[in-house]
Design a protein around this motif. Structure first.
Motif, PDB file in Angstrom:
ATOM      1  N   GLU A  66      -6.507   5.056  -1.893  1.00  0.00           N
ATOM      2  CA  GLU A  66      -6.447   5.955  -3.161  1.00  0.00           C
ATOM      3  C   GLU A  66      -5.016   5.527  -3.707  1.00  0.00           C
ATOM      4  O   GLU A  66      -4.302   5.223  -3.073  1.00  0.00           O
ATOM      5  CB  GLU A  66      -6.806   7.294  -3.206  1.00  0.00           C
ATOM      6  CG  GLU A  66      -5.750   8.251  -2.348  1.00  0.00           C
ATOM      7  CD  GLU A  66      -6.424   9.481  -2.540  1.00  0.00           C
ATOM      8  OE1 GLU A  66      -7.272  10.021  -3.027  1.00  0.00           O
ATOM      9  OE2 GLU A  66      -5.371  10.321  -2.022  1.00  0.00           O
ATOM     10  N   VAL A  67      -5.006   5.706  -4.990  1.00  0.00           N
ATOM     11  CA  VAL A  67      -3.447   5.465  -5.670  1.00  0.00           C
ATOM     12  C   VAL A  67      -3.219   6.896  -6.331  1.00  0.00           C
ATOM     13  O   VAL A  67      -4.176   7.445  -7.054  1.00  0.00           O
ATOM     14  CB  VAL A  67      -3.595   4.541  -6.679  1.00  0.00           C
ATOM     15  CG1 VAL A  67      -2.248   4.526  -7.296  1.00  0.00           C
ATOM     16  CG2 VAL A  67      -3.749   3.076  -5.827  1.00  0.00           C
ATOM     17  N   LEU A  68      -2.277   7.679  -6.163  1.00  0.00           N
ATOM     18  CA  LEU A  68      -2.122   8.881  -6.829  1.00  0.00           C
ATOM     19  C   LEU A  68      -1.270   8.482  -8.232  1.00  0.00           C
ATOM     20  O   LEU A  68      -0.252   7.839  -8.172  1.00  0.00           O
ATOM     21  CB  LEU A  68      -1.037   9.623  -5.905  1.00  0.00           C
ATOM     22  CG  LEU A  68      -1.698  10.029  -4.506  1.00  0.00           C
ATOM     23  CD1 LEU A  68      -1.044  10.915  -3.757  1.00  0.00           C
ATOM     24  CD2 LEU A  68      -3.215  10.795  -4.680  1.00  0.00           C
TER      25      LEU A  68
ATOM     26  N   HIS B 283      -6.918   8.049  -7.938  1.00  0.00           N
ATOM     27  CA  HIS B 283      -8.175   7.195  -8.306  1.00  0.00           C
ATOM     28  C   HIS B 283      -8.430   6.428  -6.775  1.00  0.00           C
ATOM     29  O   HIS B 283      -7.611   5.790  -6.139  1.00  0.00           O
ATOM     30  CB  HIS B 283      -7.388   5.915  -8.989  1.00  0.00           C
ATOM     31  CG  HIS B 283      -8.386   4.869  -9.743  1.00  0.00           C
ATOM     32  ND1 HIS B 283      -9.406   5.141 -10.498  1.00  0.00           N
ATOM     33  CD2 HIS B 283      -8.471   3.581  -9.303  1.00  0.00           C
ATOM     34  CE1 HIS B 283     -10.300   4.082 -10.373  1.00  0.00           C
ATOM     35  NE2 HIS B 283      -9.453   3.148  -9.697  1.00  0.00           N
ATOM     36  N   SER B 284      -9.624   6.511  -6.658  1.00  0.00           N
ATOM     37  CA  SER B 284     -10.210   5.811  -5.262  1.00  0.00           C
ATOM     38  C   SER B 284     -10.112   4.490  -5.540  1.00  0.00           C
ATOM     39  O   SER B 284     -10.720   4.010  -6.349  1.00  0.00           O
ATOM     40  CB  SER B 284     -11.353   6.609  -5.018  1.00  0.00           C
ATOM     41  OG  SER B 284     -12.151   5.970  -3.908  1.00  0.00           O
ATOM     42  N   LEU B 285      -9.720   3.662  -4.454  1.00  0.00           N
ATOM     43  CA  LEU B 285      -9.943   2.286  -4.244  1.00  0.00           C
ATOM     44  C   LEU B 285     -11.097   1.782  -3.542  1.00  0.00           C
ATOM     45  O   LEU B 285     -11.477   0.777  -3.310  1.00  0.00           O
ATOM     46  CB  LEU B 285      -8.720   1.601  -3.709  1.00  0.00           C
ATOM     47  CG  LEU B 285      -7.395   2.076  -4.463  1.00  0.00           C
ATOM     48  CD1 LEU B 285      -6.389   1.253  -3.611  1.00  0.00           C
ATOM     49  CD2 LEU B 285      -7.689   1.735  -5.776  1.00  0.00           C
ATOM     50  N   GLY B 286     -11.806   2.744  -2.938  1.00  0.00           N
ATOM     51  CA  GLY B 286     -13.031   2.429  -2.101  1.00  0.00           C
ATOM     52  C   GLY B 286     -12.464   1.884  -0.802  1.00  0.00           C
ATOM     53  O   GLY B 286     -11.762   2.228  -0.226  1.00  0.00           O
ATOM     54  N   ALA B 287     -13.134   0.729  -0.487  1.00  0.00           N
ATOM     55  CA  ALA B 287     -12.515  -0.110   0.633  1.00  0.00           C
ATOM     56  C   ALA B 287     -11.658  -1.098   0.429  1.00  0.00           C
ATOM     57  O   ALA B 287     -10.912  -1.820   1.195  1.00  0.00           O
ATOM     58  CB  ALA B 287     -13.775  -0.963   1.353  1.00  0.00           C
TER      59      ALA B 287
END
Length: 123
Positions: free
Chosen positions: A24-26, A38-42
């Motif tokens: 994820e990015v904060l 924001h989740s980046l998944g894999a």
């Protein structure tokens, strides 16, 4: 953690660390108290353009404004063509859309608003 009993001190095993890297990015605006994620998944990174689009939609940034993304740890300003790695902490600034793709990154927030091209000195 520690577990106390009547006469014994028992050390319970620590929970296992996740084998998956933080994906994820904060990010936060200067006025925000806490970071949002924001989740980046894999994925291990996300393009700046895709991240700006996601943040703009999630935070309701008006169409007249763009975003400048700065790494909170390194102070690197991300260009639109760059990629943001998973685990990054970003500080966001709203800027007029005309400055969002690079010109706004040159402005100093401690000074009055800057213009893209300086005015000539008076005669």
């Amino acid at each position: 953690g520690l577990v106390l009993t009547d006469t014994n001190l028992v050390v319970a095993p620590a929970p296992p660390l996740s084998s998956q890297p933080m994906s994820e990015v904060l990010f936060k605006f200067k006025s925000d108290i806490e970071y949002s994620s924001h989740s980046l998944g894999a994925l291990s990174e996300i393009s700046v353009a895709d991240l700006k689009q996601a943040i703009t939609a999630a935070k309701g940034v008006p169409a007249a404004f763009g975003l400048v993304l700065t790494n909170a740890t390194t102070s690197e300003v991300y260009a639109d063509a760059a990629a943001v790695p998973s685990g990054a902490r970003l500080l966001l600034r709203r800027v007029p859309r005309s400055l969002a793709s690079g010109g706004g990154a040159k402005c100093d927030d401690s000074l009055p608003p800057c213009s893209p091209s300086p005015l000539p000195p008076p005669p």
